[in-house]
Motif scaffolding. Structure first.
Motif, PDB file in Angstrom:
ATOM      1  N   ASP A 269     -42.586 -40.610  35.852  1.00 18.20           N
ATOM      2  CA  ASP A 269     -42.817 -39.433  35.012  1.00 18.20           C
ATOM      3  C   ASP A 269     -44.046 -39.637  34.130  1.00 18.20           C
ATOM      4  N   GLN A 270     -44.187 -40.831  33.551  1.00 21.79           N
ATOM      5  CA  GLN A 270     -45.352 -41.132  32.728  1.00 21.79           C
ATOM      6  C   GLN A 270     -46.631 -41.074  33.565  1.00 21.79           C
ATOM      7  N   LEU A 271     -46.530 -41.605  34.787  1.00 17.82           N
ATOM      8  CA  LEU A 271     -47.690 -41.580  35.675  1.00 17.82           C
ATOM      9  C   LEU A 271     -48.054 -40.150  36.050  1.00 17.82           C
ATOM     10  N   ALA A 272     -47.023 -39.322  36.297  1.00 24.35           N
ATOM     11  CA  ALA A 272     -47.283 -37.923  36.642  1.00 24.35           C
ATOM     12  C   ALA A 272     -47.945 -37.184  35.492  1.00 24.35           C
ATOM     13  N   GLN A 273     -47.459 -37.455  34.262  1.00 26.80           N
ATOM     14  CA  GLN A 273     -48.067 -36.821  33.095  1.00 26.80           C
ATOM     15  C   GLN A 273     -49.512 -37.285  32.912  1.00 26.80           C
ATOM     16  N   ARG A 274     -49.748 -38.579  33.129  1.00 23.68           N
ATOM     17  CA  ARG A 274     -51.103 -39.098  33.010  1.00 23.68           C
ATOM     18  C   ARG A 274     -52.020 -38.473  34.057  1.00 23.68           C
ATOM     19  N   ASN A 275     -51.469 -38.321  35.270  1.00 28.07           N
ATOM     20  CA  ASN A 275     -52.259 -37.700  36.337  1.00 28.07           C
ATOM     21  C   ASN A 275     -52.575 -36.244  36.011  1.00 28.07           C
ATOM     22  N   ASP A 276     -51.553 -35.564  35.380  1.00 33.53           N
ATOM     23  CA  ASP A 276     -51.788 -34.171  34.989  1.00 33.53           C
ATOM     24  C   ASP A 276     -52.949 -34.077  34.003  1.00 33.53           C
ATOM     25  N   THR A 277     -52.949 -34.987  33.032  1.00 35.84           N
ATOM     26  CA  THR A 277     -54.014 -34.982  32.023  1.00 35.84           C
ATOM     27  C   THR A 277     -55.368 -35.262  32.657  1.00 35.84           C
ATOM     28  N   GLU A 278     -55.381 -36.251  33.544  1.00 31.07           N
ATOM     29  CA  GLU A 278     -56.637 -36.583  34.214  1.00 31.07           C
ATOM     30  C   GLU A 278     -57.103 -35.452  35.114  1.00 31.07           C
ATOM     31  N   ASP A 279     -56.129 -34.792  35.770  1.00 33.30           N
ATOM     32  CA  ASP A 279     -56.486 -33.661  36.632  1.00 33.30           C
ATOM     33  C   ASP A 279     -57.113 -32.531  35.825  1.00 33.30           C
ATOM     34  N   GLU A 280     -56.512 -32.272  34.657  1.00 35.99           N
ATOM     35  CA  GLU A 280     -57.042 -31.202  33.820  1.00 35.99           C
ATOM     36  C   GLU A 280     -58.469 -31.519  33.369  1.00 35.99           C
TER      37      GLU A 280
ATOM     38  N   GLN B 200     -56.242 -26.216  44.236  1.00 36.01           N
ATOM     39  CA  GLN B 200     -57.249 -25.768  43.264  1.00 36.01           C
ATOM     40  C   GLN B 200     -56.762 -24.535  42.508  1.00 36.01           C
ATOM     41  N   ALA B 201     -56.178 -23.601  43.229  1.00 36.34           N
ATOM     42  CA  ALA B 201     -55.689 -22.370  42.596  1.00 36.34           C
ATOM     43  C   ALA B 201     -54.621 -22.677  41.549  1.00 36.34           C
ATOM     44  N   ILE B 202     -53.729 -23.613  41.861  1.00 38.98           N
ATOM     45  CA  ILE B 202     -52.671 -23.993  40.921  1.00 38.98           C
ATOM     46  C   ILE B 202     -53.271 -24.660  39.688  1.00 38.98           C
ATOM     47  N   ASN B 203     -54.173 -25.600  39.906  1.00 36.86           N
ATOM     48  CA  ASN B 203     -54.777 -26.330  38.790  1.00 36.86           C
ATOM     49  C   ASN B 203     -55.586 -25.427  37.874  1.00 36.86           C
ATOM     50  N   GLU B 204     -56.390 -24.550  38.459  1.00 38.24           N
ATOM     51  CA  GLU B 204     -57.262 -23.704  37.652  1.00 38.24           C
ATOM     52  C   GLU B 204     -56.506 -22.563  36.966  1.00 38.24           C
ATOM     53  N   THR B 205     -55.436 -22.089  37.582  1.00 36.21           N
ATOM     54  CA  THR B 205     -54.693 -20.957  37.021  1.00 36.21           C
ATOM     55  C   THR B 205     -53.633 -21.400  36.018  1.00 36.21           C
ATOM     56  N   PHE B 206     -52.895 -22.444  36.363  1.00 37.47           N
ATOM     57  CA  PHE B 206     -51.771 -22.862  35.525  1.00 37.47           C
ATOM     58  C   PHE B 206     -52.070 -24.122  34.697  1.00 37.47           C
ATOM     59  N   ASN B 207     -53.209 -24.747  34.949  1.00 38.47           N
ATOM     60  CA  ASN B 207     -53.607 -25.978  34.253  1.00 38.47           C
ATOM     61  C   ASN B 207     -52.614 -27.120  34.435  1.00 38.47           C
ATOM     62  N   VAL B 208     -51.929 -27.124  35.551  1.00 42.19           N
ATOM     63  CA  VAL B 208     -51.020 -28.216  35.921  1.00 42.19           C
ATOM     64  C   VAL B 208     -51.168 -28.470  37.410  1.00 42.19           C
ATOM     65  N   ASN B 209     -50.647 -29.600  37.866  1.00 43.78           N
ATOM     66  CA  ASN B 209     -50.666 -29.836  39.301  1.00 43.78           C
ATOM     67  C   ASN B 209     -49.427 -29.222  39.956  1.00 43.78           C
ATOM     68  N   PHE B 210     -49.361 -29.335  41.270  1.00 41.73           N
ATOM     69  CA  PHE B 210     -48.252 -28.721  42.017  1.00 41.73           C
ATOM     70  C   PHE B 210     -46.907 -29.264  41.567  1.00 41.73           C
ATOM     71  N   SER B 211     -46.799 -30.591  41.377  1.00 38.13           N
ATOM     72  CA  SER B 211     -45.532 -31.211  41.007  1.00 38.13           C
ATOM     73  C   SER B 211     -45.006 -30.659  39.686  1.00 38.13           C
ATOM     74  N   SER B 212     -45.882 -30.513  38.702  1.00 33.47           N
ATOM     75  CA  SER B 212     -45.459 -29.991  37.398  1.00 33.47           C
ATOM     76  C   SER B 212     -45.042 -28.526  37.489  1.00 33.47           C
ATOM     77  N   LEU B 213     -45.792 -27.757  38.267  1.00 35.86           N
ATOM     78  CA  LEU B 213     -45.441 -26.343  38.446  1.00 35.86           C
ATOM     79  C   LEU B 213     -44.083 -26.205  39.121  1.00 35.86           C
ATOM     80  N   LEU B 214     -43.855 -27.020  40.131  1.00 34.07           N
ATOM     81  CA  LEU B 214     -42.574 -26.983  40.839  1.00 34.07           C
ATOM     82  C   LEU B 214     -41.433 -27.350  39.907  1.00 34.07           C
ATOM     83  N   ASN B 215     -41.622 -28.365  39.093  1.00 36.06           N
ATOM     84  CA  ASN B 215     -40.576 -28.776  38.150  1.00 36.06           C
ATOM     85  C   ASN B 215     -40.260 -27.671  37.145  1.00 36.06           C
TER      86      ASN B 215
END
Length: 244
Positions: free
Chosen positions: A100-111, A168-183
Protein backbone atom coordinates in the motif's frame (compact mmCIF):
# COMPACT_ATOMS: atom_id res chain seq x y z
CA UNK A 1 -5.19 -57.82 28.54
CA UNK A 2 -3.88 -61.40 28.91
CA UNK A 3 -3.38 -60.83 32.65
CA UNK A 4 -6.95 -59.67 32.98
CA UNK A 5 -8.29 -62.75 31.19
CA UNK A 6 -6.17 -65.06 33.33
CA UNK A 7 -7.31 -63.30 36.50
CA UNK A 8 -10.97 -63.53 35.49
CA UNK A 9 -10.58 -67.25 34.70
CA UNK A 10 -8.90 -67.85 38.06
CA UNK A 11 -11.64 -65.98 39.81
CA UNK A 12 -14.38 -68.00 38.05
CA UNK A 13 -12.67 -71.31 38.88
CA UNK A 14 -12.25 -70.23 42.49
CA UNK A 15 -15.94 -69.35 42.74
CA UNK A 16 -16.89 -72.76 41.31
CA UNK A 17 -14.61 -74.54 43.77
CA UNK A 18 -16.02 -72.52 46.66
CA UNK A 19 -19.56 -73.38 45.65
CA UNK A 20 -18.72 -77.07 45.43
CA UNK A 21 -16.90 -77.06 48.75
CA UNK A 22 -19.66 -75.06 50.44
CA UNK A 23 -22.19 -77.57 49.22
CA UNK A 24 -20.02 -80.43 50.51
CA UNK A 25 -19.46 -78.62 53.77
CA UNK A 26 -23.18 -78.33 54.42
CA UNK A 27 -23.76 -81.96 53.41
CA UNK A 28 -22.99 -85.06 55.42
CA UNK A 29 -19.36 -85.04 54.24
CA UNK A 30 -18.26 -82.34 56.64
CA UNK A 31 -14.63 -83.12 57.43
CA UNK A 32 -11.59 -81.15 58.36
CA UNK A 33 -10.36 -81.51 54.78
CA UNK A 34 -13.44 -79.96 53.26
CA UNK A 35 -13.31 -77.14 55.78
CA UNK A 36 -9.69 -76.42 54.83
CA UNK A 37 -10.57 -76.51 51.15
CA UNK A 38 -13.43 -74.06 51.68
CA UNK A 39 -11.19 -71.69 53.62
CA UNK A 40 -8.46 -71.90 50.97
CA UNK A 41 -10.98 -71.32 48.19
CA UNK A 42 -12.38 -68.32 50.03
CA UNK A 43 -8.89 -66.86 50.39
CA UNK A 44 -8.19 -67.50 46.71
CA UNK A 45 -11.36 -65.68 45.74
CA UNK A 46 -10.62 -62.82 48.10
CA UNK A 47 -7.05 -62.53 46.80
CA UNK A 48 -8.28 -62.68 43.20
CA UNK A 49 -10.78 -59.93 43.93
CA UNK A 50 -8.06 -57.72 45.44
CA UNK A 51 -5.80 -58.37 42.46
CA UNK A 52 -8.64 -57.58 40.08
CA UNK A 53 -9.31 -54.28 41.83
CA UNK A 54 -5.60 -53.38 41.75
CA UNK A 55 -5.30 -54.39 38.13
CA UNK A 56 -8.36 -52.35 37.20
CA UNK A 57 -7.01 -49.37 39.14
CA UNK A 58 -3.63 -49.56 37.40
CA UNK A 59 -5.30 -49.97 34.03
CA UNK A 60 -7.50 -46.90 34.59
CA UNK A 61 -4.52 -44.90 35.81
CA UNK A 62 -2.49 -45.83 32.73
CA UNK A 63 -5.44 -45.00 30.49
CA UNK A 64 -5.86 -41.64 32.22
CA UNK A 65 -2.14 -40.88 31.87
CA UNK A 66 -2.19 -41.85 28.20
CA UNK A 67 -5.24 -39.67 27.57
CA UNK A 68 -3.55 -36.80 29.37
CA UNK A 69 -0.41 -37.18 27.26
CA UNK A 70 -2.53 -37.33 24.11
CA UNK A 71 -4.40 -34.18 25.19
CA UNK A 72 -1.14 -32.34 25.92
CA UNK A 73 0.30 -33.36 22.54
CA UNK A 74 -2.81 -32.22 20.65
CA UNK A 75 -2.86 -28.99 22.67
CA UNK A 76 0.78 -28.28 21.77
CA UNK A 77 0.09 -29.00 18.11
CA UNK A 78 -2.91 -26.64 18.12
CA UNK A 79 -0.90 -23.93 19.87
CA UNK A 80 1.90 -24.36 17.34
CA UNK A 81 -0.55 -24.11 14.43
CA UNK A 82 -2.26 -21.07 15.97
CA UNK A 83 1.10 -19.38 16.51
CA UNK A 84 2.10 -20.12 12.93
CA UNK A 85 -1.26 -18.76 11.71
CA UNK A 86 -0.79 -15.54 13.68
CA UNK A 87 2.74 -15.13 12.35
CA UNK A 88 1.50 -15.66 8.77
CA UNK A 89 -1.24 -13.07 9.30
CA UNK A 90 1.23 -10.55 10.71
CA UNK A 91 3.61 -11.17 7.84
CA UNK A 92 0.77 -10.82 5.32
CA UNK A 93 -0.32 -7.56 6.95
CA UNK A 94 3.23 -6.23 6.80
CA UNK A 95 3.48 -7.16 3.13
CA UNK A 96 0.15 -5.49 2.37
CA UNK A 97 1.16 -2.34 4.26
CA UNK A 98 4.38 -2.18 2.28
CA UNK A 99 2.45 -2.75 -0.95
CA UNK A 100 0.00 0.00 0.00
CA UNK A 101 2.85 2.39 0.84
CA UNK A 102 4.53 1.51 -2.44
CA UNK A 103 1.29 2.09 -4.34
CA UNK A 104 0.84 5.48 -2.70
CA UNK A 105 4.44 6.39 -3.49
CA UNK A 106 3.93 5.31 -7.09
CA UNK A 107 0.77 7.42 -7.25
CA UNK A 108 2.71 10.47 -6.10
CA UNK A 109 5.51 9.82 -8.55
CA UNK A 110 3.01 9.23 -11.34
CA UNK A 111 1.31 12.52 -10.63
CA UNK A 112 4.66 14.31 -10.74
CA UNK A 113 5.70 12.62 -13.93
CA UNK A 114 2.40 12.72 -15.78
CA UNK A 115 3.25 15.79 -17.78
CA UNK A 116 6.62 14.53 -18.93
CA UNK A 117 5.36 10.97 -19.22
CA UNK A 118 2.73 11.78 -21.83
CA UNK A 119 4.48 14.61 -23.68
CA UNK A 120 5.07 12.38 -26.68
CA UNK A 121 1.57 10.86 -26.58
CA UNK A 122 -0.70 11.39 -29.57
CA UNK A 123 -3.87 11.24 -27.44
CA UNK A 124 -5.70 14.51 -28.08
CA UNK A 125 -8.10 16.11 -25.62
CA UNK A 126 -11.29 15.21 -27.49
CA UNK A 127 -10.30 11.56 -27.80
CA UNK A 128 -9.30 11.49 -24.16
CA UNK A 129 -12.63 12.94 -23.01
CA UNK A 130 -14.51 10.40 -25.11
CA UNK A 131 -12.37 7.62 -23.66
CA UNK A 132 -13.01 8.85 -20.10
CA UNK A 133 -16.77 8.65 -20.71
CA UNK A 134 -16.41 4.99 -21.71
CA UNK A 135 -14.17 4.28 -18.74
CA UNK A 136 -16.67 5.81 -16.32
CA UNK A 137 -19.50 3.87 -17.96
CA UNK A 138 -17.64 0.58 -17.37
CA UNK A 139 -16.67 1.47 -13.81
CA UNK A 140 -20.24 2.51 -12.96
CA UNK A 141 -22.11 -0.34 -14.60
CA UNK A 142 -19.90 -3.43 -14.85
CA UNK A 143 -19.77 -5.93 -11.99
CA UNK A 144 -16.49 -7.19 -13.42
CA UNK A 145 -14.62 -4.51 -11.48
CA UNK A 146 -15.47 -6.41 -8.27
CA UNK A 147 -13.60 -9.48 -9.47
CA UNK A 148 -10.24 -9.76 -7.69
CA UNK A 149 -8.45 -10.36 -11.00
CA UNK A 150 -9.89 -7.32 -12.77
CA UNK A 151 -7.01 -5.44 -14.42
CA UNK A 152 -6.15 -2.45 -16.57
CA UNK A 153 -5.77 -4.83 -19.48
CA UNK A 154 -9.35 -6.03 -19.03
CA UNK A 155 -10.58 -2.43 -18.77
CA UNK A 156 -8.90 -1.56 -22.08
CA UNK A 157 -10.68 -4.52 -23.67
CA UNK A 158 -14.04 -3.35 -22.34
CA UNK A 159 -13.61 0.24 -23.54
CA UNK A 160 -11.97 -0.85 -26.79
CA UNK A 161 -8.95 1.43 -26.59
CA UNK A 162 -5.17 1.44 -26.46
CA UNK A 163 -3.64 0.32 -23.15
CA UNK A 164 -1.43 3.40 -22.84
CA UNK A 165 -4.27 5.74 -23.76
CA UNK A 166 -6.53 4.30 -21.07
CA UNK A 167 -3.79 4.68 -18.47
CA UNK A 168 -3.08 8.25 -19.64
CA UNK A 169 -6.76 9.19 -19.60
CA UNK A 170 -7.14 7.93 -16.02
CA UNK A 171 -4.01 9.70 -14.79
CA UNK A 172 -4.75 13.03 -16.45
CA UNK A 173 -8.47 13.09 -15.60
CA UNK A 174 -8.55 11.65 -12.09
CA UNK A 175 -4.94 12.34 -11.01
CA UNK A 176 -4.58 8.74 -9.82
CA UNK A 177 -3.46 5.51 -11.39
CA UNK A 178 -5.76 2.65 -12.38
CA UNK A 179 -5.25 0.75 -9.10
CA UNK A 180 -6.28 3.73 -6.96
CA UNK A 181 -9.30 4.47 -9.14
CA UNK A 182 -10.41 0.86 -8.94
CA UNK A 183 -10.06 0.84 -5.16
CA UNK A 184 -12.19 3.98 -4.88
CA UNK A 185 -15.01 2.33 -6.84
CA UNK A 186 -14.71 -0.87 -4.81
CA UNK A 187 -14.77 0.99 -1.48
CA UNK A 188 -17.78 3.00 -2.66
CA UNK A 189 -19.64 -0.24 -3.38
CA UNK A 190 -18.47 -1.72 -0.07
CA UNK A 191 -19.96 1.29 1.75
CA UNK A 192 -23.28 0.69 0.02
CA UNK A 193 -23.29 -2.98 0.98
CA UNK A 194 -22.24 -2.38 4.59
CA UNK A 195 -25.20 -0.04 5.01
CA UNK A 196 -27.68 -2.36 3.28
CA UNK A 197 -28.85 -4.64 6.09
CA UNK A 198 -31.73 -6.00 4.06
CA UNK A 199 -29.52 -7.60 1.42
CA UNK A 200 -26.10 -7.82 3.09
CA UNK A 201 -26.89 -7.79 6.81
CA UNK A 202 -25.98 -11.46 7.16
CA UNK A 203 -22.52 -11.00 5.61
CA UNK A 204 -19.36 -10.42 7.60
CA UNK A 205 -16.92 -7.63 6.82
CA UNK A 206 -14.59 -10.25 5.32
CA UNK A 207 -17.38 -11.44 3.04
CA UNK A 208 -18.17 -7.91 1.89
CA UNK A 209 -14.47 -7.25 1.27
CA UNK A 210 -14.16 -10.39 -0.83
CA UNK A 211 -17.37 -9.61 -2.72
CA UNK A 212 -15.96 -6.29 -3.97
CA UNK A 213 -12.60 -7.70 -5.03
CA UNK A 214 -10.28 -7.52 -2.02
CA UNK A 215 -8.23 -10.60 -1.29
CA UNK A 216 -7.72 -9.99 2.44
CA UNK A 217 -9.45 -8.23 5.32
CA UNK A 218 -6.35 -6.30 6.36
CA UNK A 219 -5.82 -4.78 2.92
CA UNK A 220 -9.52 -3.94 2.74
CA UNK A 221 -9.50 -2.23 6.15
CA UNK A 222 -6.35 -0.25 5.31
CA UNK A 223 -7.72 0.92 1.96
CA UNK A 224 -11.19 1.62 3.40
CA UNK A 225 -9.80 3.79 6.20
CA UNK A 226 -7.46 5.63 3.82
CA UNK A 227 -10.33 6.54 1.50
CA UNK A 228 -13.18 7.13 3.98
CA UNK A 229 -11.29 8.05 7.14
CA UNK A 230 -13.01 5.37 9.25
CA UNK A 231 -12.82 1.60 9.57
CA UNK A 232 -15.44 -0.65 7.90
CA UNK A 233 -16.92 -1.68 11.27
CA UNK A 234 -17.25 1.93 12.41
CA UNK A 235 -18.81 2.91 9.10
CA UNK A 236 -21.29 0.03 9.37
CA UNK A 237 -22.28 1.05 12.91
CA UNK A 238 -22.87 4.63 11.80
CA UNK A 239 -24.71 3.64 8.63
CA UNK A 240 -27.06 1.19 10.34
CA UNK A 241 -27.64 3.08 13.59
CA UNK A 242 -31.30 4.03 14.13
CA UNK A 243 -32.03 7.68 13.69
CA UNK A 244 -32.73 9.49 16.95
Amino acid sequence: MKKQIALIATYIVSVIILLIMTNAYHSSMQTSVTRRVVVVAAWVIFTSLILAVLLLYNHNRELKNNNRKLYERVKRELETREHAKIMRQKLQEQIERLEDQLAQRNDTEDEKNNKSKYESSRLDEATRDSLVVRIIDVMDSSDEIYSNNFSLKRLTELVGANYKYVSQAINETFNVNFSSLLNEYRIKEACRRLGDLEHYGNQTIEAVAESVGFKSRSNFVTTFKRITGVTPSEYQRQATAPES
